[in-house]
Design an enzyme around this catalytic site. Structure first.
Site, PDB file in Angstrom:
ATOM      1  N   GLY A  38       8.722  -1.787  -7.786  1.00  0.00           N
ATOM      2  CA  GLY A  38       8.562  -0.501  -7.093  1.00  0.00           C
ATOM      3  C   GLY A  38       7.673  -0.663  -5.883  1.00  0.00           C
ATOM      4  O   GLY A  38       7.480  -1.778  -5.385  1.00  0.00           O
ATOM      5  N   ASN A  39       7.153   0.439  -5.375  1.00  0.00           N
ATOM      6  CA  ASN A  39       6.202   0.361  -4.263  1.00  0.00           C
ATOM      7  C   ASN A  39       5.216   1.523  -4.381  1.00  0.00           C
ATOM      8  O   ASN A  39       5.340   2.347  -5.290  1.00  0.00           O
ATOM      9  CB  ASN A  39       6.942   0.361  -2.917  1.00  0.00           C
ATOM     10  CG  ASN A  39       7.823   1.578  -2.752  1.00  0.00           C
ATOM     11  OD1 ASN A  39       7.338   2.700  -2.691  1.00  0.00           O
ATOM     12  ND2 ASN A  39       9.139   1.369  -2.715  1.00  0.00           N
ATOM     13  N   PHE A  40       4.249   1.575  -3.481  1.00  0.00           N
ATOM     14  CA  PHE A  40       3.146   2.520  -3.639  1.00  0.00           C
ATOM     15  C   PHE A  40       3.429   3.926  -3.082  1.00  0.00           C
ATOM     16  O   PHE A  40       2.539   4.761  -3.037  1.00  0.00           O
ATOM     17  CB  PHE A  40       1.879   1.975  -2.973  1.00  0.00           C
ATOM     18  CG  PHE A  40       1.331   0.765  -3.668  1.00  0.00           C
ATOM     19  CD1 PHE A  40       0.911   0.838  -4.985  1.00  0.00           C
ATOM     20  CD2 PHE A  40       1.252  -0.458  -3.020  1.00  0.00           C
ATOM     21  CE1 PHE A  40       0.407  -0.271  -5.646  1.00  0.00           C
ATOM     22  CE2 PHE A  40       0.758  -1.584  -3.666  1.00  0.00           C
ATOM     23  CZ  PHE A  40       0.329  -1.484  -4.982  1.00  0.00           C
TER      24      PHE A  40
END
Ligand code: CTP
Length: 401
Positions: free
Chosen positions: A209-211
């Site tokens: 995923g990412n932030f």
């Protein structure tokens, strides 16, 4: 922007933040509003009705009947242009969510036919409790609007989320509401917004995923809805909620789910703004069982995800406007310009990770808007809400030029 001539009921409930309400009433009156104050018994432990009545220039109502007088909550509810419940305690919030009616504040709320704004105030743990979250979602689904809580020192001494928004901030929300009520250039227009990250599953318990939190995209969706648009928001996994029930929210997890939802929604829309941080790759295969550790290194083979923006760029007709985002760390303008051409967008909103205060999760953003002809408009660091308004106002200005 002011509240001249607006009839506003302020309902005060039992929270330490009630001590700020005389200042809130003073600011409402100063902004031109006619104010009536209704309190619960608990509120009066934190703020004196005499102070409130003095600044409101009108007696305070607290009981359904005062002696021989019946306080007509239906008339009060119908009198108002807006009902503001501030501070709204956890207890009152639960009553609003469930239709309870054991005091005048609840009776006025149930009788009100005007918009209702709720400014919650409680300690951090109460604010994060699942029942509070459920109650907030419930009252938003009834069409009420939430004035977000602030982060700071709380009555318990804990520093965290749950403080009532400052009176100046509450006034700004109300002024913005009345202003945008008359400023609906997108009334009836269907628009699409994407927001948040995507999660690409590795196995049943892990993902890539990412932030991204979706904050920027939610701000865009809410601004579009305030301007009258019928918004479809397609959003990846996030803990944030959307506080406008004119937004149809579709929750997705992976890039492919987001892709299919966008392809379905896009043909009906006149404007699409894609702000989501889509994973470019996903694991080639998802393991059906949790992967056990075996060797010292572990390789995951990845395959490309569909590019949603590029696909919409290919589908786009003359009457549709497509806006992409570009998150860059170097050669920002050049890379953003290339993305605009490659994905056939009308605008690109550029974020540079080199700018302090820009990027994932925070409340602020620093953006540059690129037009198709190469012109770029660099904007100062501002709140994500202000940045969202700037993007939409720019598009509207260009369309009317
Ligand atoms: N985007 C998309 N689908 C993808 C990847 C990106 O729709 N699979 C969209 C994003 O929502 C954004 C724009 O494309 O509006 C640019 O995203 P960004 O991550 O900056 O760039 P990429 O196209 O992924 O290119 P790169 O990672 O090489 O910079």
């Amino acid at each position: 922007m002011n509240l001249t001539g607006k009839k506003i009921i302020l309902a005060v409930t039992g929270s330490i933040a009630a001590y700020k309400t005389p200042q809130l009433v003073r600011l409402l009156v100063k902004s031109g509003a006619e104010v009536r104050v209704v309190t619960t018994d608990a509120a009066e432990k934190f703020v004196s009705p005499l102070s409130l009545a003095t600044v409101a220039k009108h007696p305070v109502y607290s009981n359904i009947s005062d002696g021989a007088m019946w306080n007509n909550h239906v008339a009060l509810g119908r009198w108002a242009d807006l009902l503001l419940i501030a501070p709204c305690s956890a207890n009152t919030l639960a009553k609003l969510a469930n239709g309870l009616c054991d005091n005048l504040v609840c009776a006025v709320y149930l009788s009100a036919i005007c918009p209702v704004f709720v400014a919650p105030a409680m300690d951090e743990d109460m604010w994060h409790h699942p029942s509070t979250k459920k109650n907030i979602t419930e009252i938003v689904s009834f069409g009420n609007r939430i004035i977000p809580v602030a982060h700071g020192e709380l009555a318990s001494g804990i520093v965290g989320e749950g403080r009532m928004a400052e009176p100046e901030n509450i006034i700004a929300h109300l002024e913005h509401y009345f202003f945008s009520e008359n400023d609906q250039p997108l009334k009836g227009k269907k628009v699409l917004v994407t927001a948040g990250p995507t999660y690409e599953r590795i196995d049943p318990v892990r993902f890539i995923g990412n932030f991204s939190t979706g904050k920027m995209g939610i701000a865009i969706a809410e601004t579009l809805a305030e301007k009258g648009a019928e918004v479809t928001l397609i959003i990846g996994p996030t803990h944030l909620s959307v506080s406008n029930n004119h937004i149809k929210t579709i929750h997705v997890e992976s890039a492919r789910e987001m892709y299919h939802a966008c392809i379905d929604a896009f043909p009906d829309t006149t404007l699409a703004i894609l702000s989501s941080a889509v994973a470019d790759y996903r694991p080639k295969e998802m393991a059906s069982e949790k992967i056990k550790k075996a060797s010292d290194t572990f390789d995951i083979s990845l395959v490309r995800n569909p590019d949603i923006l590029e696909s919409l760029g290919k589908m786009k007709t003359e009457s549709q406007t497509l806006v992409g985002f570009a998150l860059e760390t170097n050669n920002e303008l050049e890379n953003a310009q290339k993305k605009m051409i490659a994905k056939n967008t009308d605008y690109i909103v550029l974020n540079s990770l080199r700018d302090e205060g820009a990027g994932f999760g925070g409340d602020t953003n620093k953006i540059t808007i690129l037009d198709r002809d190469g012109t770029n408009h660099s904007l100062p660091l501002q709140s994500k809400t202000a940045a969202a308004a700037a993007i939409i106002n720019h598009i509207l200005k260009m369309q009317n030029a």
